[in-house]
Design a protein around this motif. Sequence first.
Motif, PDB file in Angstrom:
ATOM      1  N   SER A  53      36.606  30.170   4.806  1.00 39.38           N
ATOM      2  CA  SER A  53      37.759  31.042   5.022  1.00 39.38           C
ATOM      3  C   SER A  53      37.948  31.310   6.511  1.00 39.38           C
ATOM      4  O   SER A  53      36.983  31.378   7.275  1.00 39.38           O
ATOM      5  CB  SER A  53      37.564  32.373   4.290  1.00 39.38           C
ATOM      6  OG  SER A  53      38.662  33.244   4.524  1.00 39.38           O
ATOM      7  N   THR A 110      42.222  30.870  -4.851  1.00 36.25           N
ATOM      8  CA  THR A 110      42.396  32.215  -4.299  1.00 36.25           C
ATOM      9  C   THR A 110      41.266  33.134  -4.752  1.00 36.25           C
ATOM     10  O   THR A 110      40.746  33.942  -3.970  1.00 36.25           O
ATOM     11  CB  THR A 110      43.757  32.788  -4.706  1.00 36.25           C
ATOM     12  OG1 THR A 110      44.797  31.917  -4.246  1.00 36.25           O
ATOM     13  CG2 THR A 110      43.971  34.178  -4.135  1.00 36.25           C
ATOM     14  N   LEU A 169      38.728  35.101  -2.241  1.00 34.14           N
ATOM     15  CA  LEU A 169      38.588  36.561  -2.307  1.00 34.14           C
ATOM     16  C   LEU A 169      37.135  36.966  -2.555  1.00 34.14           C
ATOM     17  O   LEU A 169      36.612  37.881  -1.911  1.00 34.14           O
ATOM     18  CB  LEU A 169      39.488  37.121  -3.413  1.00 34.14           C
ATOM     19  CG  LEU A 169      40.983  37.189  -3.102  1.00 34.14           C
ATOM     20  CD1 LEU A 169      41.785  37.353  -4.379  1.00 34.14           C
ATOM     21  CD2 LEU A 169      41.271  38.341  -2.139  1.00 34.14           C
ATOM     22  N   SER A 174      46.251  29.756  -0.571  1.00 34.26           N
ATOM     23  CA  SER A 174      45.368  30.914  -0.705  1.00 34.26           C
ATOM     24  C   SER A 174      45.335  31.744   0.569  1.00 34.26           C
ATOM     25  O   SER A 174      45.369  32.979   0.529  1.00 34.26           O
ATOM     26  CB  SER A 174      43.957  30.450  -1.068  1.00 34.26           C
ATOM     27  OG  SER A 174      43.059  31.546  -1.127  1.00 34.26           O
ATOM     28  N   LEU A 178      45.974  35.782   1.013  1.00 33.05           N
ATOM     29  CA  LEU A 178      45.004  36.727   1.561  1.00 33.05           C
ATOM     30  C   LEU A 178      45.532  37.447   2.790  1.00 33.05           C
ATOM     31  O   LEU A 178      45.224  38.630   2.998  1.00 33.05           O
ATOM     32  CB  LEU A 178      43.689  36.022   1.877  1.00 33.05           C
ATOM     33  CG  LEU A 178      42.660  36.095   0.739  1.00 33.05           C
ATOM     34  CD1 LEU A 178      43.121  35.314  -0.483  1.00 33.05           C
ATOM     35  CD2 LEU A 178      41.291  35.623   1.190  1.00 33.05           C
ATOM     36  N   SER A 223      45.849  41.541   3.210  1.00 34.11           N
ATOM     37  CA  SER A 223      44.957  42.099   4.223  1.00 34.11           C
ATOM     38  C   SER A 223      45.601  43.229   5.016  1.00 34.11           C
ATOM     39  O   SER A 223      46.826  43.391   5.022  1.00 34.11           O
ATOM     40  CB  SER A 223      44.535  40.993   5.192  1.00 34.11           C
ATOM     41  OG  SER A 223      45.584  40.720   6.124  1.00 34.11           O
TER      42      SER A 223
END
Length: 298
Positions: A10, A35, A39, A235, A239, A243
């Motif tokens: 990530s 995803t 996460l 994804s 995110l 965030s």
Amino acid sequence: MSVEARGYRSVFAPGLFDGQVVVVTGGGSGIGRCTAHELASLGAMVVLIGRKPDKLQAVAQEIAEDGGRADAAVCDIRDEDGVKRTVASIVERHGRIDALVNNAGGQYISPLENISAKGFEAVVSTNLTGGFLMARECHSQAMRSHGGAIVNIIADMWGSMPNMGHSGAARAGMLSLTETAAVEWAAHGVRVNAVAPGYIASSGMDHYPPEAGPMLRQMTRTVPLGRFGTEAEASAAVLFLLSPAASFISGTVLRVDGARPQVRMGWPMGMPDAQVQQRPAVKPFDGFPRAVMPKALS
């Protein structure tokens, strides 16, 4: 403390979602699966929602093997009472819901003249009504009291979707619903956005008939960046919107499509060559090592 899932690369800071409970519908495959992995790699407790328990358990097991945490709940998001019960059970089991990724959906290839009322309603129910029910219940039963973030996965429906008119109508409706919810739920500290993936190399392509393979393989010729997107690229967009960096973003859609909707007849579009495709601004981001190439493309 967060746990860094084995292998997931990530771009976001470790521990970004520590302590958060995130619901991911359609989490048993494709973009939803990816995803959920990302996460979990950043500390979230991920709750996978879908209709097939074996697929959900398989993804939950993958996440556990990679050091993350995941739970699973079987639910048909088109069933209002079922959605209410499922969300209530998540809140009871985990104490809260901080975010929802409304990813579940599906469609089939057909010209409008061949789509029956039953087929049209089935696609709209999955891609629009089900997403509405999940968002409403996560807001009403959890987020209304402490805030949260919702990301609805729609599609590249700019210029509409010939041969998938049922899906285009539903996705456009989901974008409108996103904008409405962003206004109505802002007072409760809830942000609502959408991500519109373009041509993504995902397992969803395997649901199309074999004769669609040649068409699928030719689709990149209409993409200025000259390639399919990856599940990890979709994804990452999700995110970001979940965030804190997106704390002043609500009611909008983030396209992940390589500029495909901007293609115009008469424009001499050139495809990036091999050297250009390795430049940082174009090179695919493959953050998800468990990703599997769709059969239609391999």
